[in-house]
Design an enzyme around this catalytic site. Structure first.
Site, mmCIF file in Angstrom:
data_model
loop_
_atom_site.group_PDB
_atom_site.id
_atom_site.type_symbol
_atom_site.label_atom_id
_atom_site.label_comp_id
_atom_site.label_asym_id
_atom_site.label_seq_id
_atom_site.Cartn_x
_atom_site.Cartn_y
_atom_site.Cartn_z
ATOM 1 N N SER A 241 0.681 -1.189 0.127
ATOM 2 C CA SER A 241 0.041 0.017 -0.067
ATOM 3 C C SER A 241 0.984 1.337 -0.046
ATOM 4 O O SER A 241 0.548 2.264 -0.843
ATOM 5 C CB SER A 241 -1.136 0.062 1.010
ATOM 6 O OG SER A 241 -0.443 -0.346 2.286
ATOM 7 N N ARG A 327 2.838 -5.085 16.779
ATOM 8 C CA ARG A 327 1.445 -4.765 16.505
ATOM 9 C C ARG A 327 0.430 -5.889 16.952
ATOM 10 O O ARG A 327 -0.564 -5.569 17.736
ATOM 11 C CB ARG A 327 1.133 -4.196 15.073
ATOM 12 C CG ARG A 327 2.037 -2.866 14.479
ATOM 13 C CD ARG A 327 1.665 -2.993 13.195
ATOM 14 N NE ARG A 327 2.097 -4.087 12.133
ATOM 15 C CZ ARG A 327 2.011 -4.190 10.988
ATOM 16 N NH1 ARG A 327 1.590 -3.111 10.434
ATOM 17 N NH2 ARG A 327 2.483 -5.397 10.326
ATOM 18 N N ASP A 373 -2.475 -8.734 11.384
ATOM 19 C CA ASP A 373 -3.848 -9.086 11.009
ATOM 20 C C ASP A 373 -4.523 -10.346 11.758
ATOM 21 O O ASP A 373 -5.619 -10.578 11.834
ATOM 22 C CB ASP A 373 -3.906 -9.474 9.634
ATOM 23 C CG ASP A 373 -3.418 -8.247 8.712
ATOM 24 O OD1 ASP A 373 -4.124 -7.105 9.140
ATOM 25 O OD2 ASP A 373 -2.743 -8.431 7.734
HETATM 26 N N1 NMX Z 1 0.839 -19.997 5.393
HETATM 27 C C1 NMX Z 1 1.290 -20.782 4.405
HETATM 28 N N2 NMX Z 1 2.323 -20.592 3.723
HETATM 29 C C2 NMX Z 1 3.097 -19.533 3.750
HETATM 30 C C3 NMX Z 1 2.725 -18.483 5.022
HETATM 31 C C4 NMX Z 1 1.605 -18.738 5.693
HETATM 32 N N3 NMX Z 1 1.364 -17.862 6.524
HETATM 33 N N4 NMX Z 1 3.627 -17.560 4.882
HETATM 34 C C5 NMX Z 1 4.630 -17.877 3.819
HETATM 35 N N5 NMX Z 1 4.352 -19.015 3.191
HETATM 36 C C6 NMX Z 1 4.820 -19.770 2.125
HETATM 37 C C7 NMX Z 1 4.934 -18.640 0.839
HETATM 38 O O1 NMX Z 1 3.517 -18.840 0.287
HETATM 39 C C8 NMX Z 1 5.878 -19.327 0.174
HETATM 40 O O2 NMX Z 1 5.323 -20.605 -0.568
HETATM 41 P P1 NMX Z 1 5.990 -20.952 -2.000
HETATM 42 O O3 NMX Z 1 7.508 -21.099 -1.574
HETATM 43 O O4 NMX Z 1 5.457 -22.123 -2.146
HETATM 44 O O5 NMX Z 1 5.682 -19.947 -2.926
HETATM 45 C C9 NMX Z 1 6.889 -20.012 1.062
HETATM 46 O O6 NMX Z 1 6.177 -20.012 2.282
HETATM 47 C C10 NMX Z 1 8.082 -18.627 1.565
HETATM 48 O O7 NMX Z 1 7.482 -17.400 1.767
HETATM 49 P P2 NMX Z 1 8.027 -16.385 2.661
HETATM 50 O O8 NMX Z 1 9.359 -15.916 1.843
HETATM 51 O O9 NMX Z 1 8.018 -16.975 3.953
HETATM 52 O O10 NMX Z 1 6.930 -15.110 2.643
HETATM 53 P P3 NMX Z 1 7.014 -14.069 1.515
HETATM 54 O O11 NMX Z 1 7.662 -12.920 2.014
HETATM 55 O O12 NMX Z 1 6.893 -14.668 0.132
HETATM 56 O O13 NMX Z 1 5.349 -13.630 1.975
HETATM 57 C C11 NMX Z 1 3.346 -13.110 3.253
HETATM 58 C C12 NMX Z 1 4.861 -12.815 2.970
HETATM 59 C C13 NMX Z 1 2.959 -12.153 4.445
HETATM 60 C C14 NMX Z 1 2.774 -12.756 2.056
HETATM 61 C C15 NMX Z 1 3.048 -14.550 3.517
HETATM 62 O O14 NMX Z 1 3.796 -14.715 4.949
HETATM 63 C C16 NMX Z 1 1.709 -14.581 3.639
HETATM 64 O O15 NMX Z 1 1.120 -15.096 2.839
HETATM 65 N N6 NMX Z 1 1.106 -14.829 4.863
HETATM 66 C C17 NMX Z 1 -0.341 -15.093 5.192
HETATM 67 C C18 NMX Z 1 -0.920 -13.952 4.558
HETATM 68 C C19 NMX Z 1 -0.805 -12.693 5.550
HETATM 69 O O16 NMX Z 1 -1.133 -12.878 6.692
HETATM 70 N N7 NMX Z 1 -0.465 -11.451 5.195
HETATM 71 C C20 NMX Z 1 -0.751 -10.146 5.965
HETATM 72 C C21 NMX Z 1 0.635 -9.666 6.099
HETATM 73 C C22 NMX Z 1 0.500 -8.344 6.794
HETATM 74 N N8 NMX Z 1 -0.137 -7.200 6.043
HETATM 75 O O17 NMX Z 1 -1.181 -6.719 6.679
HETATM 76 O O18 NMX Z 1 0.020 -6.812 4.915
HETATM 77 C C1 MLT Z 2 2.003 -3.546 6.465
HETATM 78 O O1 MLT Z 2 1.763 -3.329 7.632
HETATM 79 O O2 MLT Z 2 2.016 -3.032 5.395
HETATM 80 C C2 MLT Z 2 2.427 -5.192 6.467
HETATM 81 O O3 MLT Z 2 2.825 -5.811 7.587
HETATM 82 C C3 MLT Z 2 3.048 -5.618 5.126
HETATM 83 C C4 MLT Z 2 4.277 -5.212 4.903
HETATM 84 O O4 MLT Z 2 4.861 -4.587 5.803
HETATM 85 O O5 MLT Z 2 4.831 -5.767 4.014
#
Ligand code: NMX
Ligand code: MLT
Length: 439
Positions: A241, A327, A373
């Site tokens: 964002s 947070r 979240d």
């Molecule tokens: N559940 C299952 N798999 C996960 C999760 C999770 N919570 N977090 C990471 N992975 C997987 C990810 O999909 C990836 O799989 P693949 O290699 O098959 O593509 C692998 O683990 C490596 O990912 P990471 O390097 O640990 O995480 P990345 O930096 O790519 O992504 C998020 C970060 C936040 C997108 C990821 O942890 C996620 O999808 N979390 C769940 C959604 C979430 O809670 N998002 C909110 C973030 C905060 N916000 O408000 O923005």
């Molecule tokens: C945010 O608050 O923007 C989330 O934790 C995602 C991020 O920092 O990448």
């Protein structure tokens, strides 16, 4: 010139002198190297922009202008009788880089009240949408409808000196932020409360007025809103964002256009929409186990089932953080201090006990800990807000504080149009072949 703007001007002039000197004297200094994997995988860990308002540390979490969340909960001004910071204070801190006094915060509250009348056509536009349109879509459209008010766009069309960009960006930022609670509440009341709207109460601060217009009059929900809108405000510049707002703003698109871009990113399930996903995932799990409070073993099984289905466990993991998000901890502390017992909040605590071990055991998830979240929806449900698909709008209202303060800084510091290179896989293959030939 208003006193906040005057203060910002002094700070911006000083920083501009420093930035010019940094670029002149150290412009050639290397900040790092990056790899092929980083280019393919979301530019993780690459330093690519400046954002003055906050800085994220992988282990410790976010600091706003050097202050951690526990420090800000203590030190930022509160409403009379309140115990949580007023979000006006974190906006002041991000904008001018100093902790505000109670008087500084009241100045912003009053300034936002003065600017807060939403033009009628914005409601007319929202009223034309199917009522079941996702609240984040309605929110984006509502903000886009307010773009008719942009003084930045009007001044640019007339012909504006570059030195004035920040002044108009500041005016748009202040006006837009002042109106967001009304737009958000209008969407909520329209979608879930039969279109029975509640007029703003100009005696209330920004967060309490949002709670009031949503229809929550209890002190507890107002207190939660003040904390919620403070802690979601910023997370340095690289999150989707903030980055989208910065990127679109770099084309000198006005603050309304830039913020809407950021909100469309926040609406993604891997970013801000995760707060809605967490609650629906918890409710589905509860349902799956017969509607009762699940045991830790059942929660563990459900997490494994989610992973086995190739889905993410929402609320867990982070692109930068490698420890529990402060947070999350702030909201956990809020729960323990003010609520003490609630079934959904207890499920959140049990997930926290079992999820990290399971996620870690996959060997691929880099951060098995909860993010912001993982907790927010449970607190909202406790106070009676059950409409999960609205939660990201609250995140968006808060995020405006950080990304708008940053946008004003971008325009004040002459931040350039963003335009990195992109390459093709063919280009990368040739580069690899060329490297091999040399070694
Ligand atoms: N559940 C299952 N798999 C996960 C999760 C999770 N919570 N977090 C990471 N992975 C997987 C990810 O999909 C990836 O799989 P693949 O290699 O098959 O593509 C692998 O683990 C490596 O990912 P990471 O390097 O640990 O995480 P990345 O930096 O790519 O992504 C998020 C970060 C936040 C997108 C990821 O942890 C996620 O999808 N979390 C769940 C959604 C979430 O809670 N998002 C909110 C973030 C905060 N916000 O408000 O923005
Ligand atoms: C945010 O608050 O923007 C989330 O934790 C995602 C991020 O920092 O990448």
């Amino acid at each position: 010139m208003d006193k906040l703007k005057e203060k910002f001007k002094v700070k911006a002039e000083a920083l501009n002198i420093e930035i010019k000197d940094i670029i002149k004297t150290h412009g050639d200094m290397k900040l790092g190297e990056y790899t092929v994997a980083q280019v393919y995988q979301g530019m993780r860990g690459m330093t690519g922009m400046v954002s003055e308002t906050s800085k994220l540390d992988a282990e410790e979490g976010i600091r706003f202008r050097g202050y951690s969340i526990p420090e800000l909960r203590k030190q930022l001004p509160k409403a009379p009788g309140g115990t949580e910071p007023l979000p006006e204070g974190i906006f002041y801190l991000m904008l001018v880089g100093e902790l505000p006094t109670t008087e500084d915060v009241s100045y912003i509250t009053n300034e936002w009240i003065k600017r807060s009348v939403v033009p009628k056509h914005v409601f007319d536009v929202l009223d034309r949408l199917p009522v079941d349109t996702h609240p984040m879509t309605q929110f984006s459209i509502g903000v886009m409808a307010m773009q008719t008010e942009s003084v930045f766009a009007k001044a640019y069309a007339k012909g504006m000196n570059k030195k004035e960009y920040w002044e108009y960006a500041y005016e748009d930022a202040m006006t837009m932020i002042s109106r967001l609670p009304r737009v958000a509440a209008y969407i909520y009341r329209r979608k879930y409360k039969g279109g029975v709207h509640i007029e703003p109460d100009h005696k209330l601060d920004w967060a309490a007025n949002l709670a009031h217009m949503l229809g929550f009059e209890e002190f507890d929900m107002k207190r939660l809103m003040r904390l919620y809108l403070t802690i979601h405000a910023d997370h340095e510049g690289g999150n989707v964002s903030a980055h989208a707002t910065h990127l679109v703003g770099s084309a000198l698109s006005d603050p309304y256009l830039a913020f809407t871009a950021g909100m469309n990113g926040l609406a993604g399930p891997l970013h801000g929409l995760a707060n809605q996903e967490v609650l629906s995932w918890i409710m589905e799990m509860k349902e799956f186990f017969g509607g009762l409070l699940p045991t830790k073993d059942q929660i563990a099984d459900y997490i494994k089932k989610t992973l086995a289905e190739g889905k993410v466990v929402p609320g867990y993991g982070h692109a930068v953080l490698r420890k529990t998000d402060p947070r999350f901890t702030a909201q956990q502390d809020f729960y323990r201090t003010y609520i003490k017992h609630d079934d959904i909040c207890e499920i959140v605590q049990m997930i926290y006990e079992v999820a990290p071990g399971i996620l870690e055991s996959t060997g691929k998830i880099k951060n098995p800990w909860p993010n912001v979240d993982a907790h927010s929806g449970a607190l909202l449900v406790h106070y009676g807000m059950h409409e999960y698909d609205f939660y990201t709008v609250l995140f968006g209202v808060s995020r405006a504080l950080g990304v708008m303060a940053s946008l004003v800084w971008d325009r004040a510091t002459g931040s350039a149009i963003e335009r990195p290179n992109s390459v093709t896989t063919d280009w990368i293959k040739k580069k690899i072949a060329a490297e091999k030939a040399v070694s």
